[in-house]
Write an enzyme that holds these catalytic residues in place. Structure first.
Site, PDB file in Angstrom:
ATOM      1  N   ASP A 366       0.938  -1.304  -0.296  1.00 27.40           N
ATOM      2  CA  ASP A 366       0.042  -0.451   0.334  1.00 27.40           C
ATOM      3  C   ASP A 366       0.998   1.341  -0.031  1.00 27.40           C
ATOM      4  OD1 ASP A 366      -2.210   1.956   0.629  1.00 27.40           O
ATOM      5  OD2 ASP A 366      -3.261  -0.137   0.243  1.00 27.40           O
ATOM      6  N   ARG A 443      -6.072  16.126   2.676  1.00 23.60           N
ATOM      7  CA  ARG A 443      -5.009  15.274   3.009  1.00 23.60           C
ATOM      8  C   ARG A 443      -4.132  15.811   2.603  1.00 23.60           C
ATOM      9  NH1 ARG A 443      -3.477   9.095   1.766  1.00 23.60           N
ATOM     10  NH2 ARG A 443      -2.788   8.642   3.612  1.00 23.60           N
ATOM     11  N   LYS A 476      -3.527  -1.097  -6.648  1.00 21.80           N
ATOM     12  CA  LYS A 476      -5.179  -0.119  -6.626  1.00 21.80           C
ATOM     13  C   LYS A 476      -4.472   0.733  -5.755  1.00 21.80           C
ATOM     14  CE  LYS A 476      -6.437   0.856  -0.623  1.00 21.80           C
ATOM     15  NZ  LYS A 476      -5.490   0.083   0.872  1.00 21.80           N
ATOM     16  N   TRP A 477      -6.263   1.537  -6.643  1.00 23.01           N
ATOM     17  CA  TRP A 477      -6.205   2.940  -7.170  1.00 23.01           C
ATOM     18  C   TRP A 477      -6.766   3.587  -6.168  1.00 23.01           C
ATOM     19  CZ3 TRP A 477      -5.533   4.108 -13.035  1.00 23.01           C
ATOM     20  CH2 TRP A 477      -5.852   5.888 -13.531  1.00 23.01           C
ATOM     21  N   ASP A 478      -5.858   4.195  -5.439  1.00 23.48           N
ATOM     22  CA  ASP A 478      -6.822   5.485  -4.358  1.00 23.48           C
ATOM     23  C   ASP A 478      -6.997   6.492  -4.867  1.00 23.48           C
ATOM     24  OD1 ASP A 478      -7.181   5.675  -2.356  1.00 23.48           O
ATOM     25  OD2 ASP A 478      -5.970   5.085  -0.815  1.00 23.48           O
ATOM     26  N   MET A 479      -8.153   7.356  -4.528  1.00 20.77           N
ATOM     27  CA  MET A 479      -8.083   9.178  -4.334  1.00 20.77           C
ATOM     28  C   MET A 479      -8.859   9.300  -2.920  1.00 20.77           C
ATOM     29  SD  MET A 479      -9.900  11.686  -5.065  1.00 20.77           S
ATOM     30  CE  MET A 479     -12.634  10.785  -5.187  1.00 20.77           C
ATOM     31  N   ASN A 480      -8.008  10.493  -2.496  1.00 20.13           N
ATOM     32  CA  ASN A 480      -8.033  10.537  -1.391  1.00 20.13           C
ATOM     33  C   ASN A 480      -8.487  11.413  -0.985  1.00 20.13           C
ATOM     34  OD1 ASN A 480      -7.938   7.849   0.625  1.00 20.13           O
ATOM     35  ND2 ASN A 480      -5.254   8.146  -0.745  1.00 20.13           N
ATOM     36  N   ASP A 548     -13.147   2.289   4.065  1.00 19.86           N
ATOM     37  CA  ASP A 548     -11.866   2.097   5.903  1.00 19.86           C
ATOM     38  C   ASP A 548     -12.501   1.788   6.911  1.00 19.86           C
ATOM     39  OD1 ASP A 548     -10.344   2.837   3.807  1.00 19.86           O
ATOM     40  OD2 ASP A 548      -9.986   5.277   4.418  1.00 19.86           O
TER      41      ASP A 548
END
Ligand code: DGJ
Length: 741
Positions: A366, A443, A476-480, A548
């Site tokens: 991650d 963030r 894992k394509w995240d977008m925060n 989450d």
């Protein structure tokens, strides 16, 4: 599947189970007639058009006191001509006027179904699977052609709609509003069902009685959002999970959306779904065209479960695509909750070695592996390994993981950048920001302007390089964070209303390019958990991180709500450590496993910290899931008992032939001396004898008994779920295997 009454210009879409009917009004607009259970095809349907004279009404033609768009049920209402409800479309001409009058021109029937340029959409594999009718409309003043596309599926009780606008005029038009679908129901005796929540409690089920006026959910955040899902259902008051009428409307889109139900004062209900008109304006130049996202409408007379099963089947088989659609998903382990940013290569090897010992198939590294990423203040945008942590780079690490006999997966957050990154220092103008305004952060990060091709290219090149060199099977394509101060330097002032949509087209484009370059790459979408868990993403990423919040008890509600629309195979669900990172709760390892089984299963903890007994349980869980994952992914899913309404959550996965079922029953809080409990099951064969087996229970019963009388749940003497433990315990979960004898 599409019958046209040429004389009356009535179009009847009918697959034997559902019917959708509309017609061309005398004025040339399209009127809605019916959507619901299949109707027998007959000569004429025009008697269904109801109109009466009503005072204080604006009529279309002089001398006619009956025909007003306000009182006619329409298919795709346009702003400004005698209808005062919210329109599906509003176009602004060069003279500043905002009235649009679409008139029917012609229709075309197509075997199969078209894809949408640059947008996710359902598809067919052979032409017999769907029929499409395209209705060509025209506004003569603007020389604007609008094509409504309706596809009906042979095997799913669903209709897919989208709209294309083509400017044949000489000057640019402004599209202020172009919804993907609109429908006017003849009555409003419905409740609306929406999936709403927030970070860590996404997609809770909310039911509201419709009242005169507007009921709506939407997003203006640039992502479909944790807050509201791009979905709305209608159900009758007496509709349950298992019976009664339900309509579902789902948008295959990941950006700003609006899902709205409007009840007028004559109990006519207008439902529409599409890109959120707020903040949207598309400049449609001469000769240019614009396509809306696709909306899917489902009808069920088998309750909300019936509706969900239609969505599941359609989305799993004809929205998810490519290499992973029909393949068993690997059991994965992700290091985030175990390590956060704090690890070096040897820690990861130890982590993965233990996972391999438990037969876990994929190790996912991650956040924290790249640039100067030791916390969330820096590094995003620099997609090169941090060699202080990983001396052999991603290439070396991925080889070591493969040498252990596991696949390797990697986390990215492609759309974001930290100011403290080489990428930002090189391209400070690549972020979304409004000139002479401060830029908000989320963030500590900023949003890259994916409406610009060169920005997407720059990220693609970095990802491509890494993916081609290292052995990466999964990302894992995240977008925060959501978008704020939305503005793109690359576009003219009169195109700034396009940026939210252009951004999401850029996101889709990057996905598409990666899929084309690496067809067997498995992508899992994520957006601080479930902040962009929508049908649009499923076209590119066959699974998504649901939330989450990995606590099994919290997940009961989240997964229950998510299952209203989305199939089990796409719900990333992991067993995590206790006490749980988000809520501090202690739950039995069995419960954590049972809840995660009905998803794309994995772990989110350091197995080295578990006891010998717990490792044995993990091994059993992995073996159980591997044995059952194909069955679970292809099963019909039934929600049996709602954690929103009771102290229990129960659901059932049944093989399509009815011969096997897996029932998960979780009691949230312990009860003492409770009532006798039975759980009526669904989808079994009434005359088939089954064997019912749980950890401590074993008996035979016929399908009719299990569905009518119910499966016995609790020990009559103690009032507990029968599990042999005898004692009370919070958060107990039992898995029942039902097998045809
Ligand atoms: C948010 C995701 O939802 C988590 O699973 C994890 O990947 C973190 N981001 C990493 O920053």
């Amino acid at each position: 599947m599409i019958i046209v009454n040429e004389q009356e210009k009535v179009f009847h879409l009918n697959n034997g189970r559902i019917s959708y009917l509309f017609y061309v009004m005398e004025s040339g607009q399209l009127g809605h007639l019916y959507f619901g259970k299949a109707l027998t095809q007959k000569g004429s349907y025009l008697h269904m058009v109801e109109k009466v004279h009503r005072p204080m009404t604006t009529y279309i033609t002089e001398g006619d006191l009956y025909t007003s768009y306000e009182h006619l049920r329409q298919e795709y209402p346009c702003y400004g001509t005698s209808d005062y409800r919210y329109p599906a479309m509003e176009i602004q001409g060069g003279d500043g006027s905002r009235i649009c009058k679409l008139e029917y021109q012609r229709y075309r029937i197509i075997n199969g179904k078209k894809l949408l340029p640059g947008l996710p959409a359902t598809y067919v594999e052979d032409e017999s699977e769907a029929s499409t009718v395209e209705i060509v409309m025209r506004d003569s003043k603007y020389a604007l052609e609008v094509v409504f596309s309706y596809s009906i599926f042979r095997d799913f009780d669903a209709i897919a709609r989208s709209v294309q606008l083509v400017n044949h005029g000489k000057e640019a038009l402004l599209v202020n509003r172009a919804m993907s679908m609109s429908i006017d129901f003849p009555d409003a005796a419905f409740q609306s069902v929406q999936l709403s929540g927030a970070w860590a409690r996404e997609r809770y089920v909310h039911v509201r009685d419709l009242q005169p006026g507007i009921t709506a959910v939407s997003s203006m955040r640039g992502n479909s959002s944790h807050q509201h899902n791009p979905f709305l259902a209608l159900k009758r008051k007496n509709t349950t999970e298992q019976s009664g009428e339900a309509y579902g409307f789902s948008l295959i889109y990941s950006g700003n959306f609006l899902a709205q139900a409007e009840v007028d004062n004559y109990q006519v209900l207008r439902v529409m779904l599409g890109i959120n008109p707020f903040g949207f304006q598309w400049k449609l130049d001469a000769a240019a065209n614009f396509t809306t996202p696709e909306a899917v409408m489902v009808y069920s007379n088998a309750g909300l479960n019936g509706m969900s099963q239609q969505f599941h089947r359609l989305y799993q088989n004809r929205l998810v695509r490519g290499y992973w659609r029909d393949r068993e998903r690997p059991v994965l382990i992700n290091n985030w909750e175990a390590t956060q940013f704090d690890y070096v290569e040897e820690d990861l090897i130890r982590f993965a070695t233990k996972a391999k010992e438990c037969d876990i198939e994929l190790f996912v590294l991650d956040d924290g592996w790249f640039g100067a990423r030791n916390d969330d203040k820096r590094g995003l945008g620099d997609w090169k390994a941090n060699t202080q942590k990983l001396p052999n780079g991603i290439e070396g690490l991925s080889k070591r993981i493969e040498a252990l006999g596991m696949k390797f997966g990697l986390w990215f957050e492609p759309e974001m950048v930290n100011k403290d990154s080489d990428f930002f220092r090189m391209h400070p103008d690549y972020i979304i920001a409004t000139p002479e305004r401060s830029v908000s952060h989320g963030r500590n990060q900023f949003v890259l302007d994916f409406s610009r091709r060169e920005v997407v290219d720059a990220i693609y090149e970095q990802m491509y390089t890494l993916l081609s060199k290292a052995k990466i099977s999964y990302i894992k394509w995240d977008m925060n964070r959501s978008i704020s101060e939305c503005y793109s330097k690359a576009y003219h002032s009169d195109q700034q209303g396009e940026i939210f949509h252009r951004y999401i087209l850029g996101v889709y484009d990057l996905h598409e390019r990666l899929i084309q370059a690496f067809p067997s790459l498995l992508i899992e979408s994520c957006a601080s958990g479930g902040g962009r868990f929508d049908a649009g993403m499923l076209y590119y990423a066959p699974q998504g991180w649901v939330s989450d919040d990995s606590d099994a008890i919290e997940r009961l509600k989240i997964q229950y709500g998510t299952s209203l629309v989305y199939p089990l195979s796409c719900m990333g669900a992991h067993v995590s450590a206790c006490p749980n990172e988000q809520v501090g709760r202690q739950t039995p390892l069995e419960t954590r496993g049972n809840v995660a089984f009905t998803g794309a299963f994995g772990y989110e903890l350091d197995l080295n910290k578990l006891s010998v007994n717990e490792i044995e349980t993990v091994k059993k869980q992995v073996a159980f899931y591997k044995e059952n994952r194909n069955f679970i992914a292809k099963s019909d899913f039934y929600r049996l008992c709602s954690p929103f309404e009771t102290n229990f959550a129960a659901w059932e996965a049944v093989a399509p032939d009815g011969k096997r079922a897996l029932v998960t029953v979780t009691r949230i809080l312990s009860e003492i001396n409770g009532p006798y409990r039975r759980l009526p099951l669904c989808g079994l064969l009434p005359e088939q004898q089954y064997h019912i087996k749980s950890q401590y229970l074993s008996y035979n019963a016929y399908g009719d008994e299990l569905m009518q009388y119910g499966m016995i749940l609790e020990d009559k003497s103690s009032g507990q779920i029968i599990d042999g433990s005898g004692g009370c315990q919070d958060f107990r979960s039992v898995l029942y295997e039902i097998t045809a004898v």
